[in-house]
Design an enzyme around this catalytic site. Structure first.
Site, PDB file in Angstrom:
ATOM      1  N   LYS A   1     -26.988  10.769 -58.276  1.00 26.02           N
ATOM      2  CA  LYS A   1     -25.651  10.384 -58.747  1.00 26.02           C
ATOM      3  C   LYS A   1     -25.739   9.597 -60.060  1.00 26.02           C
ATOM      4  O   LYS A   1     -24.850   9.689 -60.911  1.00 26.02           O
ATOM      5  CB  LYS A   1     -24.918   9.582 -57.669  1.00 26.02           C
ATOM      6  CG  LYS A   1     -24.545  10.417 -56.441  1.00 26.02           C
ATOM      7  CD  LYS A   1     -23.683  11.626 -56.790  1.00 26.02           C
ATOM      8  CE  LYS A   1     -23.074  12.293 -55.576  1.00 26.02           C
ATOM      9  NZ  LYS A   1     -22.301  13.507 -55.924  1.00 26.02           N
TER      10      LYS A   1
ATOM     11  N   ASP B   1     -22.694  28.741 -52.386  1.00 25.42           N
ATOM     12  CA  ASP B   1     -23.686  27.728 -52.020  1.00 25.42           C
ATOM     13  C   ASP B   1     -24.109  27.010 -53.296  1.00 25.42           C
ATOM     14  O   ASP B   1     -24.742  27.613 -54.174  1.00 25.42           O
ATOM     15  CB  ASP B   1     -24.886  28.402 -51.332  1.00 25.42           C
ATOM     16  CG  ASP B   1     -25.849  27.369 -50.746  1.00 25.42           C
ATOM     17  OD1 ASP B   1     -25.656  26.159 -50.997  1.00 25.42           O
ATOM     18  OD2 ASP B   1     -26.787  27.783 -50.043  1.00 25.42           O
TER      19      ASP B   1
ATOM     20  N   GLY C   1     -17.406  22.676 -53.383  1.00 25.36           N
ATOM     21  CA  GLY C   1     -17.611  21.907 -52.141  1.00 25.36           C
ATOM     22  C   GLY C   1     -16.317  21.344 -51.594  1.00 25.36           C
ATOM     23  O   GLY C   1     -16.279  20.214 -51.109  1.00 25.36           O
ATOM     24  N   ALA C   2     -15.251  22.154 -51.662  1.00 22.42           N
ATOM     25  CA  ALA C   2     -13.908  21.611 -51.384  1.00 22.42           C
ATOM     26  C   ALA C   2     -13.289  22.156 -50.098  1.00 22.42           C
ATOM     27  O   ALA C   2     -12.078  22.149 -49.946  1.00 22.42           O
ATOM     28  CB  ALA C   2     -12.998  21.871 -52.585  1.00 22.42           C
TER      29      ALA C   2
ATOM     30  N   SER D   1     -21.025   8.621 -57.884  1.00 23.41           N
ATOM     31  CA  SER D   1     -20.864   7.745 -56.716  1.00 23.41           C
ATOM     32  C   SER D   1     -21.162   6.307 -57.119  1.00 23.41           C
ATOM     33  O   SER D   1     -21.943   6.061 -58.059  1.00 23.41           O
ATOM     34  CB  SER D   1     -21.853   8.164 -55.626  1.00 23.41           C
ATOM     35  OG  SER D   1     -21.835   7.226 -54.562  1.00 23.41           O
TER      36      SER D   1
ATOM     37  N   TYR E   1     -30.459  10.214 -53.270  1.00 23.60           N
ATOM     38  CA  TYR E   1     -29.018  10.399 -53.518  1.00 23.60           C
ATOM     39  C   TYR E   1     -28.562   9.507 -54.680  1.00 23.60           C
ATOM     40  O   TYR E   1     -27.870   9.967 -55.593  1.00 23.60           O
ATOM     41  CB  TYR E   1     -28.251  10.070 -52.239  1.00 23.60           C
ATOM     42  CG  TYR E   1     -26.751  10.168 -52.361  1.00 23.60           C
ATOM     43  CD1 TYR E   1     -26.116  11.410 -52.407  1.00 23.60           C
ATOM     44  CD2 TYR E   1     -25.955   9.021 -52.419  1.00 23.60           C
ATOM     45  CE1 TYR E   1     -24.730  11.503 -52.513  1.00 23.60           C
ATOM     46  CE2 TYR E   1     -24.573   9.106 -52.516  1.00 23.60           C
ATOM     47  CZ  TYR E   1     -23.960  10.344 -52.566  1.00 23.60           C
ATOM     48  OH  TYR E   1     -22.593  10.425 -52.664  1.00 23.60           O
ATOM     49  N   ALA E   2     -28.980   8.226 -54.654  1.00 22.82           N
ATOM     50  CA  ALA E   2     -28.566   7.300 -55.722  1.00 22.82           C
ATOM     51  C   ALA E   2     -29.041   7.806 -57.080  1.00 22.82           C
ATOM     52  O   ALA E   2     -28.291   7.791 -58.064  1.00 22.82           O
ATOM     53  CB  ALA E   2     -29.123   5.907 -55.442  1.00 22.82           C
ATOM     54  N   ALA E   3     -30.281   8.294 -57.130  1.00 21.72           N
ATOM     55  CA  ALA E   3     -30.824   8.778 -58.406  1.00 21.72           C
ATOM     56  C   ALA E   3     -30.073  10.018 -58.879  1.00 21.72           C
ATOM     57  O   ALA E   3     -29.783  10.169 -60.078  1.00 21.72           O
ATOM     58  CB  ALA E   3     -32.320   9.082 -58.255  1.00 21.72           C
TER      59      ALA E   3
ATOM     60  N   ARG F   1     -13.453  20.682 -47.331  1.00 18.18           N
ATOM     61  CA  ARG F   1     -12.957  19.490 -46.628  1.00 18.18           C
ATOM     62  C   ARG F   1     -13.192  18.266 -47.522  1.00 18.18           C
ATOM     63  O   ARG F   1     -13.675  18.399 -48.642  1.00 18.18           O
ATOM     64  CB  ARG F   1     -13.656  19.310 -45.277  1.00 18.18           C
ATOM     65  CG  ARG F   1     -15.170  19.163 -45.378  1.00 18.18           C
ATOM     66  CD  ARG F   1     -15.777  18.833 -44.026  1.00 18.18           C
ATOM     67  NE  ARG F   1     -15.782  19.950 -43.096  1.00 18.18           N
ATOM     68  CZ  ARG F   1     -16.632  21.003 -43.142  1.00 18.18           C
ATOM     69  NH1 ARG F   1     -17.551  21.078 -44.104  1.00 18.18           N
ATOM     70  NH2 ARG F   1     -16.585  21.960 -42.262  1.00 18.18           N
TER      71      ARG F   1
HETATM   72  N1  LIG Z   1     -17.162  10.162 -49.031  1.00 18.59           N
HETATM   73  C1  LIG Z   1     -17.708   9.199 -49.753  1.00 18.59           C
HETATM   74  O1  LIG Z   1     -17.759   8.027 -49.332  1.00 18.59           O
HETATM   75  C2  LIG Z   1     -18.249   9.484 -51.126  1.00 18.59           C
HETATM   76  C3  LIG Z   1     -18.559   8.384 -51.947  1.00 18.59           C
HETATM   77  C4  LIG Z   1     -19.082   8.625 -53.206  1.00 18.59           C
HETATM   78  C5  LIG Z   1     -19.274   9.912 -53.642  1.00 18.59           C
HETATM   79  N2  LIG Z   1     -18.969  10.959 -52.833  1.00 18.59           N
HETATM   80  C6  LIG Z   1     -19.219  12.303 -53.356  1.00 18.59           C
HETATM   81  O2  LIG Z   1     -18.028  13.058 -53.277  1.00 18.59           O
HETATM   82  C7  LIG Z   1     -18.335  14.428 -53.039  1.00 18.59           C
HETATM   83  C8  LIG Z   1     -17.621  14.911 -51.798  1.00 18.59           C
HETATM   84  O3  LIG Z   1     -18.029  14.126 -50.692  1.00 18.59           O
HETATM   85  P1  LIG Z   1     -17.295  14.197 -49.279  1.00 18.59           P
HETATM   86  O4  LIG Z   1     -17.505  12.865 -48.645  1.00 18.59           O
HETATM   87  O5  LIG Z   1     -15.931  14.724 -49.433  1.00 18.59           O
HETATM   88  O6  LIG Z   1     -18.220  15.244 -48.524  1.00 18.59           O
HETATM   89  P2  LIG Z   1     -17.919  16.077 -47.205  1.00 18.59           P
HETATM   90  O7  LIG Z   1     -19.228  16.239 -46.540  1.00 18.59           O
HETATM   91  O8  LIG Z   1     -16.790  15.514 -46.450  1.00 18.59           O
HETATM   92  O9  LIG Z   1     -17.463  17.487 -47.775  1.00 18.59           O
HETATM   93  C9  LIG Z   1     -18.324  18.167 -48.619  1.00 18.59           C
HETATM   94  C10 LIG Z   1     -18.056  19.644 -48.569  1.00 18.59           C
HETATM   95  O10 LIG Z   1     -19.136  20.215 -49.308  1.00 18.59           O
HETATM   96  C11 LIG Z   1     -19.594  21.338 -48.611  1.00 18.59           C
HETATM   97  N3  LIG Z   1     -20.986  21.580 -48.910  1.00 18.59           N
HETATM   98  C12 LIG Z   1     -22.089  20.988 -48.377  1.00 18.59           C
HETATM   99  N4  LIG Z   1     -23.198  21.566 -48.854  1.00 18.59           N
HETATM  100  C13 LIG Z   1     -22.769  22.532 -49.710  1.00 18.59           C
HETATM  101  C14 LIG Z   1     -23.437  23.476 -50.499  1.00 18.59           C
HETATM  102  N5  LIG Z   1     -24.768  23.585 -50.470  1.00 18.59           N
HETATM  103  N6  LIG Z   1     -22.717  24.300 -51.270  1.00 18.59           N
HETATM  104  C15 LIG Z   1     -21.374  24.244 -51.247  1.00 18.59           C
HETATM  105  N7  LIG Z   1     -20.675  23.384 -50.511  1.00 18.59           N
HETATM  106  C16 LIG Z   1     -21.375  22.537 -49.757  1.00 18.59           C
HETATM  107  C17 LIG Z   1     -19.396  21.049 -47.143  1.00 18.59           C
HETATM  108  O11 LIG Z   1     -19.322  22.258 -46.398  1.00 18.59           O
HETATM  109  C18 LIG Z   1     -18.086  20.266 -47.176  1.00 18.59           C
HETATM  110  O12 LIG Z   1     -16.972  21.117 -46.993  1.00 18.59           O
HETATM  111  C19 LIG Z   1     -19.854  14.509 -52.945  1.00 18.59           C
HETATM  112  O13 LIG Z   1     -20.386  14.823 -54.212  1.00 18.59           O
HETATM  113  C20 LIG Z   1     -20.231  13.101 -52.550  1.00 18.59           C
HETATM  114  O14 LIG Z   1     -21.556  12.806 -52.907  1.00 18.59           O
HETATM  115  C21 LIG Z   1     -18.464  10.780 -51.583  1.00 18.59           C
END
Ligand SMILES: NC(=O)c1ccc[n+]([C@@H]2O[C@H](COP(=O)([O-])OP(=O)(O)OC[C@H]3O[C@@H](n4cnc5c(N)ncnc54)[C@H](O)[C@@H]3O)[C@@H](O)[C@H]2O)c1
Length: 265
Positions: free
Chosen positions: A171, A73, A23-24, A153, A167-169, A26
């Site tokens: 994580k 995916d 999921g990287a 999270s 989502y909380a559960a 972005r």
């Molecule tokens: N941003 C925050 O505040 C925050 C806080 C706590 C935890 N997180 C966790 O950090 C991680 C990254 O979050 P983020 O904010 O960078 O998210 P984001 O939405 O900015 O980026 C997530 C990326 O995951 C990809 N993605 C979405 N669904 C997908 C799928 N089914 N398969 C593969 N890729 C997929 C998207 O295309 C995107 O490029 C997540 O696990 C999120 O729950 C984020």
């Protein structure tokens, strides 16, 4: 976008290490990819969004990093054979960052969440990590070396202000998965840790934050963060790099809060 533009570390702790970050395309995952690459790792990023991967590769190249990409995916198990064969092609894997996740814009009020909302969010956040770990661990066991960093999270430990119980559960389950895998695979030289970020203003989170909290609530939340700011993606990337490195060789089963101290108040 890659956060605040603060300079990356000069450390080169990961030279020769092979890393996959899910999921990287972005957000936090991409920032972690840049950080790991800057420390010398050979990094593959996966995402469901092909154009995000293309853009990430382009931005990486501009900064002097060659990021390999894999369309994957993390929701649903169909694609995971491609991750397994990618790792086989690499000849093994030293570092897995199970990052793909999010609340998929499902309702944040419990009584509005359907079974399908629960299924999708659990499938992405928990099962996505489970499936990625399943692909990586046999190789790590064989090499008697591995670093797994799961993205939990603050929501999983202390609740969320913008996402729901599903989502909380999921994580919270990531924290439990982390501890259990640490227990089971420690004897094989594999560490498994998890990072619990507070709010980091990625594009996705910016939207949720503006829609789901009033201006007054947003101001009060920020005042309650001891460090008086939200996180930036580089804060999380630095923690990922530390846990992925041998500086963290004796740390396993840990859930590291990266939240400016928010949960204390
Ligand atoms: N941003 C925050 O505040 C925050 C806080 C706590 C935890 N997180 C966790 O950090 C991680 C990254 O979050 P983020 O904010 O960078 O998210 P984001 O939405 O900015 O980026 C997530 C990326 O995951 C990809 N993605 C979405 N669904 C997908 C799928 N089914 N398969 C593969 N890729 C997929 C998207 O295309 C995107 O490029 C997540 O696990 C999120 O729950 C984020």
């Amino acid at each position: 976008m890659i956060g605040s533009g603060r300079s990356m570390s000069e450390c080169r702790r990961l030279v020769g290490r092979k890393a996959v970050i899910t999921g990287a395309g972005r957000g936090l995952g991409l920032a972690a990819a840049m950080r790991l690459a800057s420390e010398g790792a050979d990094v593959t990023i996966t995402d469901v969004d092909t154009s995000a991967l293309d853009e990430a590769r382009r931005v990486g190249a501009q900064r002097g990093f060659t990021l390999s990409t894999l369309v994957l995916d993390s929701l649903g198990d169909a694609d995971h054979a491609s991750l397994a064969s990618h790792i086989e092609k690499l000849g093994g894997l030293d570092i897995l960052v199970a990052n793909a996740g999010g609340s998929l814009h499902t309702p944040y009020r419990f009584l509005d969440e359907t079974d399908e909302d629960w299924r999708r969010v659990t499938d992405l956040n928990l099962m996505g990590a489970v499936r990625a770990c399943r692909c990586a661990l046999p190789w790590m066991q064989r090499a008697r070396y591995g670093r797994i960093v799961n993205l939990g999270s603050k929501a999983g430990a202390y609740g969320s202000l913008i996402a729901g119980a599903n989502y909380a559960a999921s994580k919270g389950a990531i924290a439990a998965l982390t501890r259990q895998l640490a227990l089971e695979f420690g004897a094989s030289g594999i560490t498994v840790n998890c990072i619990q970020p507070g709010i980091v203003m990625t594009e996705r989170v910016k939207g949720l934050w503006a829609q789901r909290r009033t201006e007054e609530e947003r101001r009060r939340v920020l005042e309650d963060v001891p460090l008086r700011r939200h996180g930036v993606v580089e804060d999380v990337a630095a923690a990922v790099a530390f846990l992925a490195s041998d500086d963290a060789a004796f740390i396993t089963g840990a859930c590291l809060d990266v939240n400016g101290g928010q949960a204390m108040s």
